[in-house]
Design a protein around this motif. Structure first.
Motif, PDB file in Angstrom:
ATOM      1  N   LEU A 192      39.776  64.650   9.446  1.00 23.62           N
ATOM      2  CA  LEU A 192      41.189  64.354   9.699  1.00 23.62           C
ATOM      3  C   LEU A 192      42.006  65.590  10.067  1.00 23.62           C
ATOM      4  O   LEU A 192      42.959  65.491  10.842  1.00 23.62           O
ATOM      5  CB  LEU A 192      41.785  63.699   8.441  1.00 23.62           C
ATOM      6  N   ALA A 193      41.643  66.740   9.518  1.00 24.40           N
ATOM      7  CA  ALA A 193      42.505  67.921   9.630  1.00 24.40           C
ATOM      8  C   ALA A 193      42.640  68.420  11.053  1.00 24.40           C
ATOM      9  O   ALA A 193      43.677  68.985  11.420  1.00 24.40           O
ATOM     10  CB  ALA A 193      41.972  69.033   8.729  1.00 24.40           C
ATOM     11  N   ARG A 194      41.626  68.239  11.886  1.00 25.53           N
ATOM     12  CA  ARG A 194      41.617  68.862  13.214  1.00 25.53           C
ATOM     13  C   ARG A 194      41.847  67.873  14.346  1.00 25.53           C
ATOM     14  O   ARG A 194      41.627  68.204  15.507  1.00 25.53           O
ATOM     15  CB  ARG A 194      40.295  69.605  13.413  1.00 25.53           C
ATOM     16  N   GLN A 195      42.258  66.666  14.017  1.00 24.59           N
ATOM     17  CA  GLN A 195      42.451  65.660  15.051  1.00 24.59           C
ATOM     18  C   GLN A 195      43.800  65.824  15.757  1.00 24.59           C
ATOM     19  O   GLN A 195      44.800  66.176  15.130  1.00 24.59           O
ATOM     20  CB  GLN A 195      42.378  64.256  14.442  1.00 24.59           C
ATOM     21  N   THR A 196      43.799  65.578  17.057  1.00 27.75           N
ATOM     22  CA  THR A 196      45.033  65.515  17.841  1.00 27.75           C
ATOM     23  C   THR A 196      45.214  64.064  18.273  1.00 27.75           C
ATOM     24  O   THR A 196      44.507  63.574  19.145  1.00 27.75           O
ATOM     25  CB  THR A 196      44.962  66.434  19.075  1.00 27.75           C
ATOM     26  N   PHE A 197      46.143  63.378  17.642  1.00 28.39           N
ATOM     27  CA  PHE A 197      46.299  61.942  17.884  1.00 28.39           C
ATOM     28  C   PHE A 197      47.230  61.631  19.049  1.00 28.39           C
ATOM     29  O   PHE A 197      47.124  60.570  19.652  1.00 28.39           O
ATOM     30  CB  PHE A 197      46.835  61.261  16.629  1.00 28.39           C
TER      31      PHE A 197
END
Length: 628
Positions: free
Chosen positions: A534-539
């Motif tokens: 979750l920490a490195r996601q770009t949504f």
């Protein structure tokens, strides 16, 4: 929707005389798509049907301007419209192209013959307008004037302001589109329907389903007229002629035609799905029909069509719900193709933007009142809400789970009253989103607001619980708090699915769960021991590049200087505490960065380096003022 009936959800077939702009997309198409997605998540058999309304007079006008035939024009723009819908993640289950659909013409002629056989649709000579120089019959696109009811500017046959039909000859100060000479009045024999005789039938229909008050009021206004004779054929070479010989050189008017087109769409869908009994010439009482359309189409959908169905299929009592939207303005004025005052779907939609566009249109679409699209407002919502609030929270939550639990979902520990209160708030948000997507209270405005409030609730809870996150004494309570935050993220993935399907799927994947397909009945906790990413996601949008973010070198230099890191050390997507800072150093650095950027962060939680990167892009315009 508590029904076992198949649900056929129609968005008004667009006219293929141009592509779709945001004014179009915000209304029937996004509404119908989200409606169907929610119904399917609740176990209903629901389908989205639309197509291209090929036989509109506006197609002939566009063909003349483009130097094409009407058939070529309709085919070209029909394909463009389908592509734009797909870019918006709207893929109808049935897309009917009326000029080329198999057996459509014959089925429409048979439907029209049923109307004639009812004894209520007969040739009648009524007043009409003709061009004074060419002698051409004038209707729809070829004539304009002032509405005889509200006196607003109106095109032939309908007033977009008050929603009432006109019959061209009654327009005030009419103007021909064929020449500069004032039109002349005359008489024209056309098949006509005495609609004024069906006031009680329309009222009965409106009492049987979901009909907004706005539509009932329109019907009340119309039926105050002494007569309402509606021509349903017009002189034209473009369209489908009746097989009857009562008039010559005329075609079935495209608006009455559409009432048959809906039935044809159901039949065509049934043939592909191999469903018995879905026949256009024998509509079933087991069908649930839901219409999404703009207010300017209200007369046709909610008043004319129920009467046509009554005449063509007197044994059928259609079960129809109506959802209507008003005009969506662009920077305070109506979207206009002719004035080039529009934002086209293809100009703004991409895999990186579609979720943001769908969210913003859901929040601002004109439900019950006219609303306005502003590029600045859209960019602000993207920057401050979706990136600055949603993505910031999700990335920060992932970073905390990485730090405290090695990226693994913890099992809840001790529960406090605050934990129970937050779980109750999440349940209230679930109830709110459910109500806003349900048929009786359907509102994408409220849905978008509820989703955003869910995220704001979670961020507030994270701030409140974060002060003891590193405490060994209160570790069991921290596990519960983190588990509840992850439950909020899980709930967001499920509840966002009808409005933002790509975001929903990507968030679910980041949470280690399948793509949501069922609507939650309660707040779902993530299974313990689930691994997160979750920490490195770009949504929302692509990750910024050096060219896009001239502040990045300055930010990286500031970080490396403060931390005395080697030049080759990677900084992107790493929480600040992973880079060697103690808690107080992290807070101090965060304040230093944002103070120099001129940002008020009172009460905000710690940022990761990815947040700083995103912030640099969004505050790019401050670079020159800072002289860096």
């Amino acid at each position: 929707m508590s029904t076992s009936k198949p649900i056929f959800v129609f968005s008004t077939p667009p006219t293929p005389n141009g592509d779709l702009h945001l004014g179009h997309l915000s209304g029937p198409y996004l509404g119908a798509d989200a409606f169907v997605r929610f119904q399917r998540m609740n176990g209903a058999e629901a389908w989205h049907l639309t197509g291209s309304d090929d036989y509109q007079s506006y197609v002939v006008d566009r063909a003349r301007r483009d130097g094409r035939s009407p058939a070529e024009t309709a085919a070209h723009y029909s394909a463009e419209i389908a592509e734009t819908l797909a870019l918006m993640d709207i893929r109808p289950d049935q897309y009917t192209v009326t000029n080329t659909a198999v057996a459509y013409r014959e089925g429409l002629q048979a439907f029209f013959s049923r109307l004639v056989a009812s004894g209520k649709v007969d040739p009648a000579a009524n007043e009409a307008l003709f061009d004074a120089e060419t002698g051409d019959y004038l209707y729809e696109v070829d004539v304009s004037g002032a509405c005889p009811t509200c006196r607003a500017p109106a095109g032939g046959n309908i007033c977009e302001e008050c929603g009432e039909p006109n019959f061209c000859a009654d327009l005030l100060e009419p103007r021909s589109g064929k020449s500069d000479a004032p039109p002349r009045q005359g008489s024209q024999l056309r098949y006509s329907l005495p609609l004024h005789e069906f006031a009680d039938a329309v009222a009965e229909h409106h009492a049987s389903g979901r009909v907004p008050v706005r539509l009932k009021e329109l019907a009340e206004r119309l039926f105050r007229r002494e007569r309402l004779d509606v021509p349903i054929t017009h002189p034209s070479a473009w369209g489908v002629p009746p097989i009857e010989t009562g008039v010559n050189g005329q075609v079935i008017w495209v608006w009455p035609e559409m009432s048959y087109g809906f039935l044809y769409g159901i039949q065509s869908l049934g043939e592909r799905l191999e469903r018995d009994g879905w026949q256009a010439d024998a509509p079933s009482p087991d069908w649930k029909i839901v219409h999404f359309f703009g207010y300017d189409n209200s007369f046709y959908h909610a008043i004319l069509y129920p009467v046509l169905y009554r005449l063509a299929h007197p044994e059928w009592s259609p079960d129809i719900d109506y959802h209507v939207n008003e005009f969506y303005l662009l920077e305070g004025e109506k979207f206009s193709t002719s004035r080039r005052h529009a934002i086209w779907g293809k100009d703004i939609l991409s895999p990186d933007t579609v979720d943001a566009v769908r969210f913003f249109l859901s929040r601002s679409r004109p439900e019950g009142r006219r609303t306005n699209f502003s590029r600045d407002a859209y960019e602000t919502a993207l920057r401050e809400d979706l990136i600055g609030t949603w993505q910031h929270w999700l990335n920060d939550l992932g970073a905390r789970v990485d730090k405290l639990y090695g990226g693994i979902v913890p099992a809840p520990g001790d529960w406090t009253p605050e934990h129970h209160a937050f779980q109750t708030r999440l349940a209230e948000r679930l109830k709110g989103v459910t109500g806003s997507l349900s048929p009786d209270g359907f509102s994408l405005n409220r849905t978008a607001d509820e989703l955003h409030r869910l995220v704001e609730d979670a961020r507030r809870f994270a701030r409140e619980e974060g002060s003891i996150a590193g405490s060994t004494r209160w570790g069991d309570q921290t596990r519960t708090a983190i588990a509840l935050e992850l439950a909020a993220a899980n709930l967001l993935a499920h509840c966002a699915a009808p409005v933002m399907p790509r975001f929903s799927e990507r968030l679910a994947t980041s949470l280690g769960i399948p793509t949501p397909t069922d609507w939650p009945q309660q707040v779902p906790l993530l299974p313990p021991e689930t691994r997160l990413d979750l920490a490195r996601q770009t949504f929302f949008g692509a990750k910024p590049s050096e060219e896009d973010a001239p502040l990045l070198p300055w930010l990286r230099t500031l970080l490396r200087t403060t931390l005395q890191l080697p030049e080759q050390a990677s900084l992107d997507d790493r929480p600040l505490n992973e880079l060697g800072l103690e808690s107080l150093q992290t807070v101090a650095l965060q304040y230093q960065i944002l103070e120099e950027l001129g940002v008020d962060i009172s009460g905000e939680e710690l940022m990761s380096a990815a947040d700083v990167t995103a912030l640099a892009v969004l505050l790019d315009d401050r670079a020159e003022a800072m002289r860096i």
